[in-house]
Design an enzyme around this catalytic site. Structure first.
Site, PDB file in Angstrom:
ATOM      1  N   HIS A 175       0.866  -1.190   0.000  1.00 52.49           N
ATOM      2  CA  HIS A 175       0.000   0.000   0.000  1.00 52.49           C
ATOM      3  C   HIS A 175       0.904   1.242   0.000  1.00 52.49           C
ATOM      4  O   HIS A 175       2.017   1.210   0.529  1.00 52.49           O
ATOM      5  CB  HIS A 175      -0.848  -0.049   1.276  1.00 52.49           C
ATOM      6  CG  HIS A 175      -1.935   0.965   1.366  1.00 52.49           C
ATOM      7  ND1 HIS A 175      -1.709   2.266   1.741  1.00 52.49           N
ATOM      8  CD2 HIS A 175      -3.271   0.860   1.147  1.00 52.49           C
ATOM      9  CE1 HIS A 175      -2.865   2.921   1.759  1.00 52.49           C
ATOM     10  NE2 HIS A 175      -3.827   2.093   1.392  1.00 52.49           N
ATOM     11  N   ASP A 182       2.367  -4.722   7.809  1.00 50.56           N
ATOM     12  CA  ASP A 182       1.217  -3.850   7.609  1.00 50.56           C
ATOM     13  C   ASP A 182      -0.018  -4.739   7.732  1.00 50.56           C
ATOM     14  O   ASP A 182      -0.359  -5.486   6.812  1.00 50.56           O
ATOM     15  CB  ASP A 182       1.318  -3.210   6.214  1.00 50.56           C
ATOM     16  CG  ASP A 182       0.050  -2.465   5.826  1.00 50.56           C
ATOM     17  OD1 ASP A 182      -0.930  -2.511   6.596  1.00 50.56           O
ATOM     18  OD2 ASP A 182       0.046  -1.858   4.742  1.00 50.56           O
ATOM     19  N   GLN A 230      -5.283  -4.960   6.828  1.00 46.36           N
ATOM     20  CA  GLN A 230      -6.361  -5.825   6.340  1.00 46.36           C
ATOM     21  C   GLN A 230      -6.406  -7.161   7.065  1.00 46.36           C
ATOM     22  O   GLN A 230      -7.322  -7.944   6.831  1.00 46.36           O
ATOM     23  CB  GLN A 230      -6.205  -6.083   4.823  1.00 46.36           C
ATOM     24  CG  GLN A 230      -6.283  -4.858   3.956  1.00 46.36           C
ATOM     25  CD  GLN A 230      -7.655  -4.169   3.990  1.00 46.36           C
ATOM     26  OE1 GLN A 230      -8.655  -4.747   4.416  1.00 46.36           O
ATOM     27  NE2 GLN A 230      -7.701  -2.924   3.563  1.00 46.36           N
ATOM     28  N   LYS A 284     -11.253   0.082  10.215  1.00 47.97           N
ATOM     29  CA  LYS A 284     -11.485  -1.094   9.363  1.00 47.97           C
ATOM     30  C   LYS A 284     -11.940  -2.287  10.187  1.00 47.97           C
ATOM     31  O   LYS A 284     -12.025  -3.401   9.687  1.00 47.97           O
ATOM     32  CB  LYS A 284     -10.198  -1.455   8.597  1.00 47.97           C
ATOM     33  CG  LYS A 284      -9.757  -0.379   7.601  1.00 47.97           C
ATOM     34  CD  LYS A 284      -8.536  -0.837   6.856  1.00 47.97           C
ATOM     35  CE  LYS A 284      -7.793   0.280   6.153  1.00 47.97           C
ATOM     36  NZ  LYS A 284      -8.484   0.839   5.003  1.00 47.97           N
ATOM     37  N   CYS A 323      -4.705   2.585  -3.676  1.00 46.65           N
ATOM     38  CA  CYS A 323      -3.405   2.976  -3.105  1.00 46.65           C
ATOM     39  C   CYS A 323      -2.322   1.949  -3.410  1.00 46.65           C
ATOM     40  O   CYS A 323      -1.420   1.724  -2.579  1.00 46.65           O
ATOM     41  CB  CYS A 323      -3.501   3.225  -1.604  1.00 46.65           C
ATOM     42  SG  CYS A 323      -4.530   4.621  -1.179  1.00 46.65           S
TER      43      CYS A 323
HETATM   44  N1  PLP Z   1      -2.252  -0.670   4.437  1.00 45.88           N
HETATM   45  C1  PLP Z   1      -3.244  -1.359   3.853  1.00 45.88           C
HETATM   46  C2  PLP Z   1      -2.992  -2.761   3.390  1.00 45.88           C
HETATM   47  C3  PLP Z   1      -4.492  -0.765   3.678  1.00 45.88           C
HETATM   48  O1  PLP Z   1      -5.471  -1.455   3.092  1.00 45.88           O
HETATM   49  C4  PLP Z   1      -4.687   0.553   4.134  1.00 45.88           C
HETATM   50  C5  PLP Z   1      -5.962   1.240   3.913  1.00 45.88           C
HETATM   51  O2  PLP Z   1      -6.732   0.924   3.030  1.00 45.88           O
HETATM   52  C6  PLP Z   1      -3.616   1.217   4.747  1.00 45.88           C
HETATM   53  C7  PLP Z   1      -2.416   0.568   4.877  1.00 45.88           C
HETATM   54  C8  PLP Z   1      -3.757   2.605   5.249  1.00 45.88           C
HETATM   55  O3  PLP Z   1      -4.731   2.675   6.261  1.00 45.88           O
HETATM   56  P1  PLP Z   1      -5.151   4.088   6.833  1.00 45.88           P
HETATM   57  O4  PLP Z   1      -5.700   4.863   5.680  1.00 45.88           O
HETATM   58  O5  PLP Z   1      -6.191   3.767   7.860  1.00 45.88           O
HETATM   59  O6  PLP Z   1      -3.935   4.719   7.385  1.00 45.88           O
END
Ligand code: PLP
Length: 435
Positions: free
Chosen positions: A151, A228, A231, A254, A393
């Site tokens: 991401h 990370d 998800q 989430k 993203c």
């Molecule tokens: N990492 C992953 C795999 C994500 O799906 C997301 C958000 O969709 C993020 C990081 C970033 O999350 P946040 O926007 O809550 O910081």
């Protein structure tokens, strides 16, 4: 387990679930909404005549009544700043906020609240480590290893820290099937690797990455590993000890929690050694005109007034999810994603990204031949079906996949087989419309 999974799949598709999904849906009044009206009159119901089918959970999940009540109770009964007042409300708020850290520590198997820093979201948790650890530890000759499916929260952050420190940023290949190329990972991770930062469950491909295996590769080379888990923590049991990670991040919004709260898990000895990322009130122990010293963990990393109500809400969300059971949530997600994958594949004219089978997270990204993902999402919206369209993203990954955008349906604890059917029907209509 496989047998159980198969039986469950059959039962699930027939509308029988591992828990009472209909009863659970009653905790989410927003799921009863109808849509289709003018967004200017949001929530007033004008022109809203289509039942909502919400399949954009990987972006943000909904908030059940017990979580809304916990937040509302905080504001109605004990709203005050934490760690500052001797008065009762401040003490009550402080206890609730601190206990929220304990709840998170228990939930992910951390040793205690010292290892749990509250941030705004996953993105801020990653930036915290990249700035506080990366700027200090990285330099020319070092490298950071990511994957092609990261991401932007991870990719852009490490890319920019790489530019500032002179460290090389490397990307593990993703195979044609959408899996991490672990042979390539073993080639890239070398004695100059300082950090391996990997997405646990890909928000585009749904791939579940073998974090434990990558943690071993990283540690064999004395590198750290950051998962990370944006998800994965919301959708499956995650234990930081079992995974063997040094850092891990996720977001409250989430996982049935509010926006404005995220978590950085870090091994205590690492957090101890790191300098603060933000300076100000609440994170200091002693300040003079010449110098300052820092509070104990985790407060050293929580400068200024934190997101107190959101922390309380996150703890309530964890309690809610644990009552359902993370194993059952994972099985439910797996069932819906596998069913959606198979039904989309059976439609014809649909390209689906990521590995097939039950070895994936609860989301499916796809494209319909001849229909731009944005057009598809717009048509689905007319049918009340909320999905995401775009690059999610993961622009460089989409470049690798040879598409500018994809549509993504993502499921959560309250979604049903009938909602997947509604998605499939709407996709079929859109495909036929454009044909
Ligand atoms: N990492 C992953 C795999 C994500 O799906 C997301 C958000 O969709 C993020 C990081 C970033 O999350 P946040 O926007 O809550 O910081």
């Amino acid at each position: 387990m496989l047998l159980f999974g198969t039986i469950y799949l059959i039962m699930g598709v027939q509308g029988q679930y591992l828990f009472d999904v209909e009863a659970l849906r009653a905790d989410f009044p927003i799921l009863d909404r109808r849509v289709g009206g003018d967004p200017e009159t949001a929530g007033e119901g004008e022109g809203d005549d289509t039942p909502l089918v919400y399949l954009d959970n990987a972006a943000t999940s909904h908030t059940p009544d017990p979580v809304v009540d916990a937040i509302s109770d905080y504001y109605r009964s004990y709203n005050a700043n934490v760690h500052r007042g001797i008065h009762q409300l401040s003490q009550e708020a402080s206890v609730a906020y601190e206990e929220a850290h304990d709840a998170v520590a228990d939930f992910v198997g951390a040793a205690g609240r010292e290892e749990v820093v509250f941030t705004k979201n996953t993105t801020e948790a990653m930036n915290l480590v990249a700035y506080a650890w990366g700027l200090e530890e990285l330099g020319p000759g070092d490298n950071v290893v990511l994957s092609e499916m990261e991401h932007h929260a991870s990719l852009v952050t490490w890319q920019q820290i790489g530019k500032r420190t002179g460290a090389d940023v490397r990307f593990i290949d993703v195979t044609d099937e959408g899996r991490l190329d672990t042979d390539h990972a073993a080639e890239l991770i070398d004695d100059d690797t300082e950090m391996v930062s990997l997405v646990h469950v890909s928000n585009t491909l749904g791939t579940v990455n073998p974090i434990g295996q990558l943690a071993d590769l990283a540690h064999d080379r004395d590198a750290l590993i950051f998962a990370d888990a944006a998800q994965s923590v919301p959708t499956r049991p995650v234990d930081v000890e079992d995974l063997g990670v040094d850092f891990l991040a996720f977001s409250g919004h989430k996982m049935c929690g509010p926006t404005g709260i995220g978590v950085l898990y870090g091994r205590e000895e690492l957090l101890d050694e790191m300098q603060p990322y933000l300076y100000g009130g609440d994170m200091i122990r002693r300040v003079s005109f010449e110098d300052s010293t820092w509070e104990d963990l985790p407060w050293k990393f929580e400068a200024g007034t934190p997101s107190i109500a959101q922390g309380v809400g996150l703890a309530a969300a964890i309690e809610y999810l644990e009552e359902v059971g993370m194993d059952r949530i994972q099985a439910h997600e797996d069932m819906l994603a596998e069913y959606a994958y198979d039904e989309l594949a059976a439609l014809g004219g649909v390209d689906i990204y990521g590995p097939p089978g039950d070895d994936r997270g609860g989301l499916v990204a796809f494209n319909v031949d001849g229909v731009h993902a944005h057009d598809l999402s717009s048509i689905l919206n007319d049918y009340g079906v909320a999905i995401r369209a775009g690059d999610h993203c993961t622009q460089p990954l989409h470049d690798e996949m040879g598409v500018a955008a994809s549509a993504r349906a993502s499921f959560y604890v309250y979604n049903t087989v009938e909602e997947v059917d509604a998605l499939i029907d709407a996709v079929r209509e859109a495909r036929d419309l454009f044909a």
